[in-house]
Scaffold this motif. Structure first.
Motif, PDB file in Angstrom:
ATOM      1  N   SER A  88       0.740  -1.181  -0.279  1.00  0.00           N
ATOM      2  CA  SER A  88      -0.074  -0.159  -0.014  1.00  0.00           C
ATOM      3  C   SER A  88       0.840   1.283   0.007  1.00  0.00           C
ATOM      4  O   SER A  88       2.355   1.044   0.141  1.00  0.00           O
ATOM      5  N   GLY A  89       0.205   2.600  -0.020  1.00  0.00           N
ATOM      6  CA  GLY A  89       0.855   3.701  -0.025  1.00  0.00           C
ATOM      7  C   GLY A  89       1.732   3.984   1.415  1.00  0.00           C
ATOM      8  O   GLY A  89       2.663   4.046   1.283  1.00  0.00           O
ATOM      9  N   ALA A  90       0.689   3.807   2.384  1.00  0.00           N
ATOM     10  CA  ALA A  90       1.398   3.970   3.940  1.00  0.00           C
ATOM     11  C   ALA A  90       2.568   2.774   3.862  1.00  0.00           C
ATOM     12  O   ALA A  90       3.538   3.352   4.702  1.00  0.00           O
ATOM     13  N   PHE A 105      -0.155  14.528   2.946  1.00  0.00           N
ATOM     14  CA  PHE A 105      -0.681  13.256   3.351  1.00  0.00           C
ATOM     15  C   PHE A 105       0.250  12.163   3.109  1.00  0.00           C
ATOM     16  O   PHE A 105       0.458  12.030   1.872  1.00  0.00           O
ATOM     17  N   HIS A 106       0.642  11.270   3.871  1.00  0.00           N
ATOM     18  CA  HIS A 106       1.411  10.231   3.752  1.00  0.00           C
ATOM     19  C   HIS A 106       1.096   8.949   4.031  1.00  0.00           C
ATOM     20  O   HIS A 106       1.730   8.030   3.837  1.00  0.00           O
ATOM     21  N   GLY A 107      -0.273   8.950   4.718  1.00  0.00           N
ATOM     22  CA  GLY A 107      -0.494   7.518   5.004  1.00  0.00           C
ATOM     23  C   GLY A 107      -1.435   7.509   6.408  1.00  0.00           C
ATOM     24  O   GLY A 107      -1.305   8.505   7.226  1.00  0.00           O
ATOM     25  N   GLU A 126       5.334  15.774  -1.291  1.00  0.00           N
ATOM     26  CA  GLU A 126       4.521  15.047  -2.257  1.00  0.00           C
ATOM     27  C   GLU A 126       4.784  16.388  -3.235  1.00  0.00           C
ATOM     28  O   GLU A 126       4.610  17.508  -3.223  1.00  0.00           O
ATOM     29  N   GLU A 180      -4.313  14.931  -1.396  1.00  0.00           N
ATOM     30  CA  GLU A 180      -5.399  14.656  -0.166  1.00  0.00           C
ATOM     31  C   GLU A 180      -5.437  16.339   0.119  1.00  0.00           C
ATOM     32  O   GLU A 180      -6.377  16.947   0.755  1.00  0.00           O
ATOM     33  N   ASP A 197       6.820  11.223  -2.289  1.00  0.00           N
ATOM     34  CA  ASP A 197       5.767  10.496  -2.177  1.00  0.00           C
ATOM     35  C   ASP A 197       4.986  10.646  -3.427  1.00  0.00           C
ATOM     36  O   ASP A 197       4.291  11.622  -3.815  1.00  0.00           O
ATOM     37  N   VAL A 207       2.538   8.271  -4.177  1.00  0.00           N
ATOM     38  CA  VAL A 207       1.707   7.437  -4.184  1.00  0.00           C
ATOM     39  C   VAL A 207       0.477   7.613  -5.064  1.00  0.00           C
ATOM     40  O   VAL A 207      -0.171   6.913  -5.694  1.00  0.00           O
ATOM     41  N   GLN A 208       0.016   8.949  -5.051  1.00  0.00           N
ATOM     42  CA  GLN A 208      -1.113   9.579  -5.798  1.00  0.00           C
ATOM     43  C   GLN A 208      -0.666  10.025  -7.148  1.00  0.00           C
ATOM     44  O   GLN A 208      -1.290   9.744  -8.244  1.00  0.00           O
ATOM     45  N   LYS A 219      -0.994   2.840  -5.149  1.00  0.00           N
ATOM     46  CA  LYS A 219      -2.265   3.066  -6.018  1.00  0.00           C
ATOM     47  C   LYS A 219      -2.756   2.361  -7.329  1.00  0.00           C
ATOM     48  O   LYS A 219      -3.171   1.155  -7.436  1.00  0.00           O
TER      49      LYS A 219
END
Ligand SMILES: Cc1ncc(COP(=O)(O)O)c(C=O)c1O
Length: 398
Positions: free
Chosen positions: A105-107, A139-141, A192, A197, A225, A227-228, A254
């Motif tokens: 997962s991202g976290a 936002f990182h998780g 990011e 988020e 990061d 992730v998104q 993601k």
């Protein structure tokens, strides 16, 4: 009781109460379409929050899942698996990183990044440097460390203390504040490129350049990061490529397996030396099935040039949304984003418009109460974006 009400009642009995859900029960999906139990069709402008970047239920992925499902699904990281190596090679071909750690997962990917930064400092640099500096609004998780890294306050953090030590937050865009926060305890700065988020907020280019110079000067690490923002979402494979920076570590999740849970932490050869056998691990990470699916996702993104497509569709959307802003300057505050990571900030509480858009059949997200956030599949048709813009305009004139 109709099917929807019955589902909601059962959900409330059986599932932990952690989500404020949309009043929609999704039962089926294809490309950029969702259908609910009553058969109502929606245009999906959210893609499972930037997950199904190549569209829902792609036939090519179904074939890979079935074939690999019959061959090997999961055997643990005690074994070599060619599917995992193949996936790593494809992923590394998209960027400047040299090594991958697969997770779920991202976290999980951000946890790996934080752990690697700390361990690299201790074991390779022989410095007791463990602090991670992150930006306000980030936002990182939701794991304890990534939640602590997250630059937000309120319900997201309330009731979970004591939170882990070693995280410092500074205002985004303020290079002097960042410089002041760096001490001999600092291991890394984690950012990011576009706060997702946080409301689709791209970091200014000169600020990112200044961060890169600063981490070099102070001999600390830069973690990005993605992730998104990663995997073609912003019009390049990785958002950091827009800025011309090479992070020591960056994270992905993601969209990696287009809906199957998968994360990855990528690092330079030098930084990756911080991990040695036994220092980090996960049971599921990079299992044969998810790795094979992710390989196919990477192939499709490459073959269909989805980075270029995201840039093109993003430019189209942004130009059209800016025309709307010109027409309704009192209603649209700002149109922001990169590629198909898009935000339309309203000047007023967006809840009503957001709900009406859903009633009209458009699935998106409302961030911070005023920002309509769109993360459509990179394969979305122009007509779907146009249909959304027309629906938005209709509602803005009401
Ligand atoms: C930038 C960023 N980092 C980390 C995460 C956490 O990812 P996950 O929910 O897969 O743990 C998210 C999720 O939205 C994210 O947007």
């Amino acid at each position: 009781m109709n099917k929807y009400d019955s589902l909601v009642a059962k959900e409330q009995k059986s599932i932990c109460n952690t989500y404020g859900r949309y009043p929609v029960d999704v039962t089926r999906a294809k490309d950029s379409r969702l259908w609910d139990l009553s058969g109502k069709e929606y245009i999906d402008l959210l893609s499972g929050i930037s997950v199904v970047n190549i569209g829902h239920c792609r036939e090519e992925l179904v074939e890979v899942m079935v074939e690999q499902g019959r061959k090997l699904v999961q055997v643990s990281n005690l074994f070599y698996q060619e599917e995992q190596v193949e996936c790593a090679e494809k992923l590394l071909a998209t960027c400047d990183a040299d090594k991958v750690f697969f997770c779920n997962s991202g976290a999980d990917a951000n946890e790996a990044a934080i752990k690697l930064a700390r361990r690299y400092m201790r074991t390779i640099k022989n410095r007791d440097a463990y602090e991670i500096i992150t930006l306000d609004g980030s936002f990182h998780g939701r794991t304890l460390a990534t939640l602590t890294a997250t630059g937000q306050t309120g319900p997201i953090k309330d009731g979970f203390d004591p939170l882990p030590e070693g995280f410092i937050h500074v205002p985004a865009g303020d290079i002097a504040a960042l410089e002041n926060a760096i001490t001999d305890k600092t291991a890394a700065v984690m950012i990011e490129m576009i706060q997702g988020e946080g409301g689709i907020k791209p970091l200014p280019e000169d600020y990112v350049k200044a961060i890169q110079n600063l981490v070099k000067e102070k001999d600390i690490l830069l973690i990005v990061d993605e992730v998104q923002s990663g995997l073609c979402r912003t019009g390049k494979w990785w958002a950091h490529q827009h800025y011309g920076v090479t992070p020591h570590i960056f994270t992905s999740a993601k969209a990696l397996a287009n809906g199957l849970p998968m994360g990855a932490m990528l690092a330079t050869e030098e930084t990756a030396k911080g991990f040695t056998p036994g220092s980090h691990a996960t049971t599921f990470g990079g299992g044969a099935l998810v790795a094979k699916v992710a390989s196919k996702v990477l192939d499709i993104m490459t073959e269909e040039k989805l980075d270029e497509r995201a840039a093109e569709m993003g430019d189209f959307f942004t130009a059209e949304a800016l025309k709307l802003q010109d027409k309704y300057p009192g209603k649209i505050k700002e149109v922001r984003g990169l590629g198909l990571m898009l935000g339309v900030e309203l000047t007023f509480d967006g809840n009503e418009i957001f709900e009406k858009l859903r009633e009209k059949g458009f699935i998106l997200n409302l961030t911070k109460g005023t920002i309509l956030r769109l993360l459509p599949a990179l394969t979305i048709k122009k007509e779907d974006l146009t249909a959304f813009l027309s629906a938005l305009e209709e509602l803005l004139t009401e």
